[in-house]
Design an enzyme around this catalytic site. Sequence first.
Site, short mmCIF file in Angstrom:
data_model
loop_
_atom_site.label_atom_id
_atom_site.label_comp_id
_atom_site.label_asym_id
_atom_site.label_seq_id
_atom_site.Cartn_x
_atom_site.Cartn_y
_atom_site.Cartn_z
N PHE A 196 13.99 -8.86 -9.81
CA PHE A 196 14.37 -7.51 -10.18
C PHE A 196 15.55 -7.05 -9.34
CE2 PHE A 196 10.09 -8.12 -11.55
CZ PHE A 196 10.08 -7.53 -12.80
N HIS A 209 -8.68 0.51 -9.39
CA HIS A 209 -9.72 1.45 -8.95
C HIS A 209 -9.26 2.01 -7.61
CE1 HIS A 209 -13.83 2.98 -8.40
NE2 HIS A 209 -13.73 2.61 -7.13
N ARG A 219 3.18 -12.05 -18.44
CA ARG A 219 4.61 -12.45 -18.40
C ARG A 219 4.85 -13.41 -17.24
NH1 ARG A 219 7.07 -9.99 -14.04
NH2 ARG A 219 5.98 -8.17 -13.20
N ASN A 245 -5.48 -10.27 -1.51
CA ASN A 245 -5.13 -11.69 -1.57
C ASN A 245 -6.35 -12.60 -1.43
OD1 ASN A 245 -2.78 -10.09 -0.92
ND2 ASN A 245 -1.71 -12.00 -0.46
N LYS A 287 0.83 -1.21 0.00
CA LYS A 287 0.00 0.00 0.00
C LYS A 287 0.86 1.25 0.00
CE LYS A 287 -3.87 -1.70 2.24
NZ LYS A 287 -4.44 -1.88 3.55
N GLU A 334 -2.80 -12.71 -5.97
CA GLU A 334 -2.77 -11.33 -5.52
C GLU A 334 -3.18 -10.33 -6.60
OE1 GLU A 334 0.37 -10.03 -3.05
OE2 GLU A 334 1.30 -12.00 -2.91
P1 ADP Z 1 -2.01 -7.57 2.36
O1 ADP Z 1 -0.59 -8.00 2.48
O2 ADP Z 1 -2.81 -7.83 3.60
O3 ADP Z 1 -2.67 -8.16 1.13
P2 ADP Z 1 -1.76 -5.08 0.91
O4 ADP Z 1 -0.80 -4.00 1.23
O5 ADP Z 1 -1.48 -5.94 -0.31
O6 ADP Z 1 -1.95 -5.98 2.19
O7 ADP Z 1 -3.15 -4.38 0.75
C1 ADP Z 1 -4.25 -5.13 0.29
C2 ADP Z 1 -5.56 -4.68 0.87
O8 ADP Z 1 -5.81 -3.31 0.54
C3 ADP Z 1 -6.69 -5.46 0.26
O9 ADP Z 1 -6.96 -6.65 0.99
C4 ADP Z 1 -7.85 -4.49 0.32
O10 ADP Z 1 -8.55 -4.63 1.53
C5 ADP Z 1 -7.17 -3.11 0.28
N1 ADP Z 1 -7.23 -2.42 -1.02
C6 ADP Z 1 -7.52 -1.10 -1.16
N2 ADP Z 1 -7.50 -0.72 -2.44
C7 ADP Z 1 -7.17 -1.83 -3.17
C8 ADP Z 1 -7.00 -2.06 -4.58
N3 ADP Z 1 -7.17 -1.08 -5.49
N4 ADP Z 1 -6.67 -3.32 -4.98
C9 ADP Z 1 -6.50 -4.30 -4.07
N5 ADP Z 1 -6.65 -4.15 -2.73
C10 ADP Z 1 -6.99 -2.92 -2.26
MG MG Z 2 -1.77 -8.14 -0.77
#
Ligand code: ADP
Ligand code: MG
Length: 147
Positions: free
Chosen positions: A108, A83, A103, A28, A20, A78
Amino acid sequence: PLEPWYIGGPVIKGFGRGSKVLGIPTANLSPEGYSAILSEHPAGVYFGWAGLSGRGVYKMVMSIGWNPFFNNTEKTIEPWLLHDFNEDFYGEELHLVVVGYIRPEANFSSLEALIAKIHEDRKIAERALELAQYLKYKDDPYLKSSL
Ligand code: ADP
Ligand code: MG
């Protein structure tokens, strides 16, 4: 083009690797129950459509990858939903129709290189999903079956 494949379930917690913070959150899904489908598809980056219960249908670009913390028989699923959401949606029902492959999984040399590649993948996904052959799956009933 490959046959579309279908994966769904509640959004679970990942490893919270700071995606994030990088601007690339991935919602996930548990690979449980999908071992057959996952073993048929190589680790890598895919694109398709995501139906989020009670919210809508969005473009998505997705990594299918090996999870080194488990026994190497399960892959992580994942998807990055293309959006802007104003909040998390852990626990909500997410249905995916996977329509295309971009791909294989890759290594990296830097975080910057990885992020740049993911943004390239996103652009490829966004454009491809406008093509009639992929756009048509936006109306797949599976995406709305949980809305
Ligand atoms: P995690 O390791 O728990 O998956 P992430 O940093 O990958 O944490 O954040 C994923 C979470 O962020 C999702 O489970 C969802 O609740 C939230 N989220 C917010 N915006 C999005 C988006 N555009 N795509 C996917 N997940 C999003
Ligand atoms: Mg995630």
